[in-house]
Scaffold this motif. Structure first.
Motif, short mmCIF file in Angstrom:
data_model
loop_
_atom_site.label_atom_id
_atom_site.label_comp_id
_atom_site.label_asym_id
_atom_site.label_seq_id
_atom_site.Cartn_x
_atom_site.Cartn_y
_atom_site.Cartn_z
N VAL A 87 4.70 7.20 2.94
CA VAL A 87 3.87 6.80 4.07
C VAL A 87 2.63 7.69 4.11
CG1 VAL A 87 3.76 6.58 6.58
CG2 VAL A 87 5.89 6.04 5.36
N GLN A 88 1.47 7.10 4.28
CA GLN A 88 0.23 7.86 4.38
C GLN A 88 0.20 8.62 5.71
OE1 GLN A 88 -3.61 5.69 4.79
NE2 GLN A 88 -4.21 6.71 2.89
N TRP A 89 -0.22 9.87 5.66
CA TRP A 89 -0.22 10.72 6.85
C TRP A 89 -1.51 11.54 6.88
CZ3 TRP A 89 -0.15 16.10 7.67
CH2 TRP A 89 0.16 16.51 8.97
N PHE A 90 -2.35 11.29 7.90
CA PHE A 90 -3.60 12.04 8.04
C PHE A 90 -3.35 13.35 8.75
CE2 PHE A 90 -5.41 7.98 7.01
CZ PHE A 90 -6.59 8.30 6.35
N LYS A 91 -3.98 14.41 8.26
CA LYS A 91 -3.78 15.75 8.79
C LYS A 91 -4.33 15.89 10.21
CE LYS A 91 -4.02 17.80 4.16
NZ LYS A 91 -4.74 18.76 3.28
N THR A 92 -5.42 15.16 10.51
CA THR A 92 -6.01 15.20 11.84
C THR A 92 -5.62 13.95 12.60
OG1 THR A 92 -7.92 16.46 11.00
CG2 THR A 92 -8.17 15.35 13.14
N PRO A 93 -4.92 14.07 13.71
CA PRO A 93 -4.52 12.89 14.49
C PRO A 93 -5.72 12.03 14.87
CG PRO A 93 -3.37 14.83 15.28
CD PRO A 93 -4.41 15.32 14.31
N GLY A 94 -5.57 10.71 14.72
CA GLY A 94 -6.64 9.79 15.07
C GLY A 94 -7.61 9.49 13.95
N ARG A 95 -7.53 10.24 12.88
CA ARG A 95 -8.42 9.99 11.75
C ARG A 95 -7.91 8.82 10.93
NH1 ARG A 95 -11.87 14.32 8.91
NH2 ARG A 95 -12.88 13.14 7.24
N ASP A 96 -8.82 8.02 10.36
CA ASP A 96 -8.39 6.87 9.56
C ASP A 96 -9.07 6.81 8.20
OD1 ASP A 96 -10.98 6.14 10.18
OD2 ASP A 96 -10.44 4.32 11.28
N MET A 97 -9.81 7.84 7.83
CA MET A 97 -10.53 7.80 6.56
C MET A 97 -10.68 9.21 6.02
SD MET A 97 -11.75 6.18 4.09
CE MET A 97 -11.19 4.68 4.91
N GLY A 98 -10.66 9.31 4.68
CA GLY A 98 -10.86 10.59 4.04
C GLY A 98 -10.39 10.56 2.60
N LEU A 150 0.78 -1.24 0.00
CA LEU A 150 0.00 0.00 0.00
C LEU A 150 0.81 1.29 0.00
CD1 LEU A 150 -2.92 -0.86 2.47
CD2 LEU A 150 -2.93 -0.89 -0.03
N ARG A 151 2.12 1.21 0.09
CA ARG A 151 2.91 2.44 0.11
C ARG A 151 3.36 2.79 -1.31
NH1 ARG A 151 7.25 1.83 4.87
NH2 ARG A 151 8.08 3.65 3.75
N PRO A 152 2.85 3.90 -1.87
CA PRO A 152 3.14 4.22 -3.27
C PRO A 152 4.56 4.74 -3.48
CG PRO A 152 1.85 5.97 -2.26
CD PRO A 152 1.92 4.85 -1.26
N ARG A 153 5.08 4.44 -4.65
CA ARG A 153 6.42 4.88 -5.03
C ARG A 153 6.38 6.39 -5.30
NH1 ARG A 153 9.29 4.77 -10.23
NH2 ARG A 153 11.52 4.35 -9.91
N SER A 154 7.32 7.11 -4.71
CA SER A 154 7.34 8.56 -4.82
C SER A 154 8.77 9.06 -4.91
CB SER A 154 6.65 9.21 -3.61
OG SER A 154 5.38 8.64 -3.36
N TRP A 155 8.96 10.16 -5.61
CA TRP A 155 10.28 10.78 -5.69
C TRP A 155 10.40 11.83 -4.61
CZ3 TRP A 155 14.96 10.17 -7.56
CH2 TRP A 155 15.83 11.27 -7.57
N CYS A 156 11.45 11.70 -3.78
CA CYS A 156 11.69 12.68 -2.73
C CYS A 156 12.81 13.60 -3.18
CB CYS A 156 12.06 11.99 -1.41
SG CYS A 156 12.42 13.18 -0.09
N PRO A 157 12.51 14.87 -3.46
CA PRO A 157 13.57 15.79 -3.89
C PRO A 157 14.57 16.07 -2.78
CG PRO A 157 11.51 16.97 -3.55
CD PRO A 157 11.19 15.51 -3.45
N GLY A 158 14.14 15.95 -1.51
CA GLY A 158 15.06 16.19 -0.41
C GLY A 158 16.09 15.09 -0.28
N CYS A 159 15.65 13.84 -0.45
CA CYS A 159 16.57 12.69 -0.39
C CYS A 159 17.21 12.40 -1.74
CB CYS A 159 15.82 11.45 0.10
SG CYS A 159 15.13 11.59 1.76
N GLU A 160 16.64 13.00 -2.79
CA GLU A 160 17.09 12.73 -4.16
C GLU A 160 17.06 11.24 -4.45
OE1 GLU A 160 20.85 14.62 -4.81
OE2 GLU A 160 19.93 16.60 -5.06
N ALA A 161 15.92 10.62 -4.11
CA ALA A 161 15.79 9.17 -4.30
C ALA A 161 14.31 8.80 -4.36
CB ALA A 161 16.46 8.43 -3.15
N TRP A 162 14.03 7.65 -4.98
CA TRP A 162 12.69 7.09 -4.96
C TRP A 162 12.47 6.41 -3.61
CZ3 TRP A 162 9.09 8.20 -8.46
CH2 TRP A 162 9.49 8.65 -9.72
#
Length: 518
Positions: free
Chosen positions: A244-255, A228-240
């Motif tokens: 990690v999924q991160w919800f804006k509101t702590p404790g939330r699991d859907m949206g 479930l973790r999608p492949r993404s390019w990180c410009p800060g790390c300069e690597a693929w």
């Protein structure tokens, strides 16, 4: 095509529709779709055409003799989602249902259909929402019935719209699965981020809720990070990285993606930077060989609202490009909403398609294209795509432009290439550069327009090109729009199958690797 050996794990697919979920599950090694049920005859016909060896039931699942149906290893259910909204009105009593009064409850629902105007609920959608909730209740009721017969469904998935999470009975409903010994994972997944093992990716933004469940007796937990973790390019790390999924509101699991959650880099070295996962553009689902009609030549003019959206798209997505000291414009193909509702905006075909509904409400507007002039399997290509192979036998590429158009330029979207006039030889081609058409001025009458075809919608939904969907164009679109995207079903069931068997699956199939390499 979709066949496995007799020792495969069996699947039952409720509310199967044309078979998007079935296609994704059946692509998993060692899995076979054995039973499927849906209320619409046309959808069942489509499903039968692709899964002729499966047993099919057409009708209301609430009236089906499910107590006598064979037990399968996996159980997928996609209860009707069109009537879900934030829970209100009367709450359904699950305790009443499991005590044997389910038929009485359904009788009350049937009687509601014959109410007089004076007897109708204050909320006209209340009875429809009640019916959708009743279908959700069928899942734990069936699982409990299987256990009472001495059987066990090892694992499964319940799919629905994200709004179902706001249901007042949600915690109680989920608790019924826990009481039966199932562990659960509530998953918010946008189809464009589901990276499949073998089926097509979905170039479409489609937020859905999935509840995956597996029985504690398996002694294993699915490896969700793997799937479930999608492949993404990180410009800060300069690597693929695997985001990690991160919800804006702590404790939330859907949206919904971006609104309620984003993806971040797993590395602290870049301070867990917010990333944009790798996705496919809607353009890959479009058949550029299908001609469009010049807007200025249409016998029946487009609706004024549609024209305004096209104009807004031209202004929004065109980019100024300096060409030999003068100004030009680079404009990608546009996806235009044609429904009457306000608030709908055009999109670039270089972005994923918006969520597909059961109706075809998206038109394609674009400027000139490259025509391949040799025979065989050659087709037309948009100027935003890489050019086809240039052979030694001659020039087989023609640029089709509107009559009377001003000077046109081709400019690479990526890399260090420079803009060139279409009168000059095209630059060196790579597998990455995609050329955009550049124009000094754009007249909306010169834009080509047509509606998306069902097969293109199917591609955007992740359906295989050879998958059979029967019926009229309207029926085909309805089947696609109501379907689960196969890529989402595949990754979820891959994780569950690993937990059931204890054997790891390759993250990508050899066939998928060959297709990617090609």
């Amino acid at each position: 095509m979709y066949r496995h050996d007799d020792n495969a794990l069996t699947v039952m697919d409720w509310f199967c529709g044309a078979g998007g979920s079935s296609q994704g599950m059946h692509a998993v090694p060692g899995v076979r779709v054995e039973r499927a049920a849906n209320h619409w005859e046309r959808a069942i016909q489509s499903h039968e055409a692709n899964f002729p060896d499966a047993s099919h039931y057409r009708g209301d699942i609430r009236k089906a003799p499910v107590w006598a149906w064979p037990v399968t290893d996996l159980f997928w259910a996609s209860p009707e989602c069109t009537n879900w909204s934030i829970a209100k009105g009367k709450q359904r009593s699950f305790e009443k249902a499991i005590q044997g009064d389910l038929l009485d409850l359904y009788a009350e629902m049937e009687a509601a259909k014959f109410k007089t105007v004076d007897e109708e609920d204050e909320d006209p959608k209340a009875s429809q929402e009640e019916e959708s909730r009743a279908l959700m209740e069928e899942v734990p009721l069936y699982l409990r019935g299987v256990i009472e017969r001495g059987g066990l469904v090892k694992a499964g998935v319940v799919e629905n719209v994200v709004d179902v999470r706001a249901w007042a009975e949600w915690d109680r409903w989920l608790g019924e699965l826990h009481k039966m010994g199932y562990r659960t994972r509530v998953i918010a997944l946008n189809s464009m981020h589901a990276d499949p093992r073998s089926v097509h990716k979905a170039p479409q933004s489609r937020d859905r809720l999935y509840v995956a469940y597996w029985h504690v007796s398996l002694g294993r937990t699915p490896d969700w990070d793997k799937w479930l973790r999608p492949r993404s390019w990180c410009p800060g790390c300069e690597a693929w990285v695997q985001a990690v999924q991160w919800f804006k509101t702590p404790g939330r699991d859907m949206g919904r993606y971006r609104a309620q959650y984003v993806y971040r880099c797993p590395n602290v070295s870049c301070r867990n930077q917010v990333l944009e996962p790798e996705t496919l553009p809607a353009a890959v689902a479009i058949d550029w060989s299908i001609p469009g009609q010049r807007i200025g030549d249409r016998a029946r003019p487009l609706a004024e609202k549609t024209l305004r959206r096209i104009q807004a798209g031209l202004e929004r997505f065109s980019q100024p490009v300096p060409v030999a000291g003068e100004a030009g414009r680079a404009i990608p193909p546009l996806l235009i909403p044609v429904e009457g509702r306000d608030g709908k905006e055009p999109r670039s075909a270089n972005d994923p398609l918006r969520t597909q509904t059961a109706r075809n409400e998206t038109g394609l507007a674009w400027l000139p294209f490259i025509a391949e002039l040799r025979g065989g399997g050659s087709v037309a290509r948009a100027v935003t795509e890489s050019l086809a192979t240039v052979t030694a036998s001659g020039n087989h590429h023609g640029l089709c432009v509107p009559a009377g158009a001003s000077e046109h330029m081709l400019i690479p979207y990526y890399g260090t290439g420079v803009a060139r006039s279409v009168r000059e030889p095209i630059g060196a081609l790579t597998t990455r550069d995609r050329y955009a058409l550049v124009r000094g001025e754009v007249d909306i009458d010169d834009v080509l327009f047509r509606m998306l075809e069902p097969r293109e919608i199917g591609r955007a939904m992740s359906f295989a090109d050879e998958y059979i969907v029967l019926g009229s164009k309207r029926e085909q679109v309805r089947q696609y729009g109501n379907a689960v995207t196969p890529n989402a079903a595949e990754v979820l069931v891959c994780a569950l199958v690993e937990a059931i068997t204890g054997q790891e699956l390759d993250r990508y199939s050899d066939e998928a690797t060959l297709v990617a390499a090609a």
